[in-house]
Design an enzyme around this catalytic site. Sequence first.
Site, short mmCIF file in Angstrom:
data_model
loop_
_atom_site.label_atom_id
_atom_site.label_comp_id
_atom_site.label_asym_id
_atom_site.label_seq_id
_atom_site.Cartn_x
_atom_site.Cartn_y
_atom_site.Cartn_z
N LYS A 35 0.81 -1.22 0.00
CA LYS A 35 0.00 0.00 0.00
C LYS A 35 0.85 1.27 0.00
CE LYS A 35 -0.67 -0.01 5.02
NZ LYS A 35 0.17 1.16 5.28
N THR A 36 1.99 1.26 0.73
CA THR A 36 2.82 2.46 0.76
C THR A 36 3.40 2.74 -0.62
OG1 THR A 36 3.38 2.01 3.07
CG2 THR A 36 4.78 3.57 1.89
N ASP A 219 -3.12 7.64 4.21
CA ASP A 219 -2.78 6.25 4.50
C ASP A 219 -3.46 5.80 5.79
OD1 ASP A 219 -1.58 3.81 4.20
OD2 ASP A 219 0.41 4.45 4.85
N GLU A 220 -3.69 4.48 5.94
CA GLU A 220 -4.28 3.90 7.16
C GLU A 220 -5.60 4.58 7.53
OE1 GLU A 220 -3.11 1.24 8.23
OE2 GLU A 220 -0.93 1.17 8.11
N GLN A 250 -8.15 -4.48 9.26
CA GLN A 250 -7.08 -4.18 10.21
C GLN A 250 -7.42 -2.98 11.09
OE1 GLN A 250 -2.83 -4.97 9.00
NE2 GLN A 250 -3.68 -4.75 6.94
N ARG A 607 1.07 -11.16 10.53
CA ARG A 607 2.42 -10.68 10.81
C ARG A 607 3.46 -11.73 10.41
NH1 ARG A 607 1.33 -6.31 9.91
NH2 ARG A 607 -0.65 -7.30 9.39
#
Length: 722
Positions: A35-36, A219-220, A250, A607
């Site tokens: 995503k980044t 973002d996020e 998330q 993770r």
Amino acid sequence: MDVSDLIDPLNPAQREAVTAPQGHALVLAGAGSGKTRVLTHRAAWLVRVEGATPWNLLAVTFTNKAAAEMRARIESLLGINGSGLWVGTFHGLSHRLLRLHWQEAGLPQGFQILDSEDQRRLVKRVMRDLEVDENRWPVRQLQGFINARKDAGERAEDLDSADPYSGEMARVYAAYEQACRSAGVVDFAELMLRTVEMLQNHLELLGHYRRRFRHVLVDEFQDTNGIQYEWLKLLAGPESDVFIVGDDDQSIYGWRGARVENLERFRNDYSHTRVLRLEQNYRSTRTILDAANTLIARNSDRLGKKLWTEGEAGEPIALYAAFNEQDEARFVVERLMAMVEEQGLARSDVAILYRSNAQSRTFEEALMARRIPYRVYGGLRFFERAEIKDALAYLRLLANRDDSAALERIINTPTRGIGNRTVETLRLTARDQGVSLWAAARELVSRPGGLPARAGNALRAFVELIDGLDRETADAALADRIETVITRTGLRGHLGKDGSDRAQDKLENLDELITAAGNFEQDNTAEAEMDPLTAFLAHAALEAGEGQAGAWEDCVQLMTLHSAKGLEFPVVFLAGLEEGLFPHRMSVEEPGRLEEERRLAYVGITRARQRLLITYAERRRLHGRDDFAIASRFIRELPPALVDEVRARFSVTGPDAAGSGLGESPATQAEFGLGERVQHSRFGEGVVLDCEGNGPNARIQVNFNDAGTKWLVAAYANLERI
């Protein structure tokens, strides 16, 4: 125009998002889906292809680490120095706006930022002035109430003062606001709320920024709260293109105000929003992703996506049922030791994740017993250490004499003869005259008889010390200024008197603060509108409590699941999956909490890159008592075909070998597992229920068909496997 460097590294879904036509877009980006990369390549695409300028971009994220990474990537893709870019966190960008427009915001030019501890001290002082009973109204509760109200966009006057419960808290809130105004300080929540109010009340200023920020990238987004959403909506306006990246699966911060429903709210508020999905995962094996997909599919009201990978299937998920928390820790530590010693895995490649901080103790004990280095991620960080906060408080007072929280922290640190009675006199004078503690101190030392002679002399010396330091260091470089302050105030000498290793560590921390200031002054390009000291103090306050990435020692990582978000590890132990612990017992009682707990489990699973091991204890000691537990529903929700249950095994050495002093004999050593059927020469057949310890002194609990349940000393148990 050659844009191959922008699109060639992207997969088809990423490329579709980066090159999407201008307009509003919601990118649902799964864990490990890049995503980044998409967000930064989108920013570069807008400039290099769509005709925007870097001046037109506003990019927002949640942590300073992520913002720094985003800025660096955009600079690299555009080949520019990013000092003019507006890339940062919500709080950091709000701070920048308030510094530029302090008059419109109704703030003093040199306003300072209170961190959480300083805010708590100020709330406590206000409560004391109002004679509020701390036993009935805990300081932390009132601090949380104030921050929650600000996050909801509410001032004290917006609340019902007649309500017998919230009315008292509103009274403290109002007095706290007045204290902040008198001291010229703002807390973290105030940064956001004050910016929103400033833009709402100054439409010409709002119009300027709306015309400037034609492209807003976030973002996020699933972690935004109410005031952050309003902040974005204000700055974007009806004309700007808004490109948001988030993952509803998330969203795990509802307890601190995050609203997963903001994703759906965005789609309603911004019509014709294009929804794009990033589902290809570059992190985990197929087994791990299939387990995560199956688990999260049980949540309702999802926007929907399914992670997949072109990578290998990988190993099954290992599941270990421990008989208590010590056995759980033993299993985890022995397994990770084997991975490190036999497979050459680095210790830092292993993470132990748990739901509650209290769970770390048994793992820490087990690791220490085997001399395995570990790090509890999320412990005290640099800017939160007491000696650093003391030094920063002196600097804050130099920058702003009316910062009463700073003055109260260091007025007698190190001790200089200013006792509690003098400080209380200061507080009363400040309250009665409606001024800061500094102004009250000046008034008391200048008025004959204002204080007893000894107290007055001590207070006068303190006032002169601060004024003298300000004059002497005003033109010095930031690092030199801080070094002078640390030495002249007596902080260095005070710590050096101890001579212990701990005192030396504190002195080294002060030296590191000087180094940090020197580095900050060299790199301070984005905050050129501020003087170096003010900028550095803001930097320290914004960094405190955020968890900077650092050069870790090769050690095992211990952390809560909330702390693990955004991280990844080759091997993950997910511990304590029991009903009542994870999911937490409170989640059953509160609407929406169980789904957030499931999202937390999803975060934990994703993770892991290569191996995932899940543990739970059938008996756990909590709050001073042993509780019998059952496996978490999240274990039962995993596909059975993907899970490999690991049976416990206990080494037992026979009496001849144990007592001979000649070491263990292979002929007399055996292993038994929980649930295994065994034969005893006297008691007959039975089933192994439990075990404590290992080796000849271990105790084994067996439920015999005819003789009932008995504990046997392993070395003399005379057990045989059936």
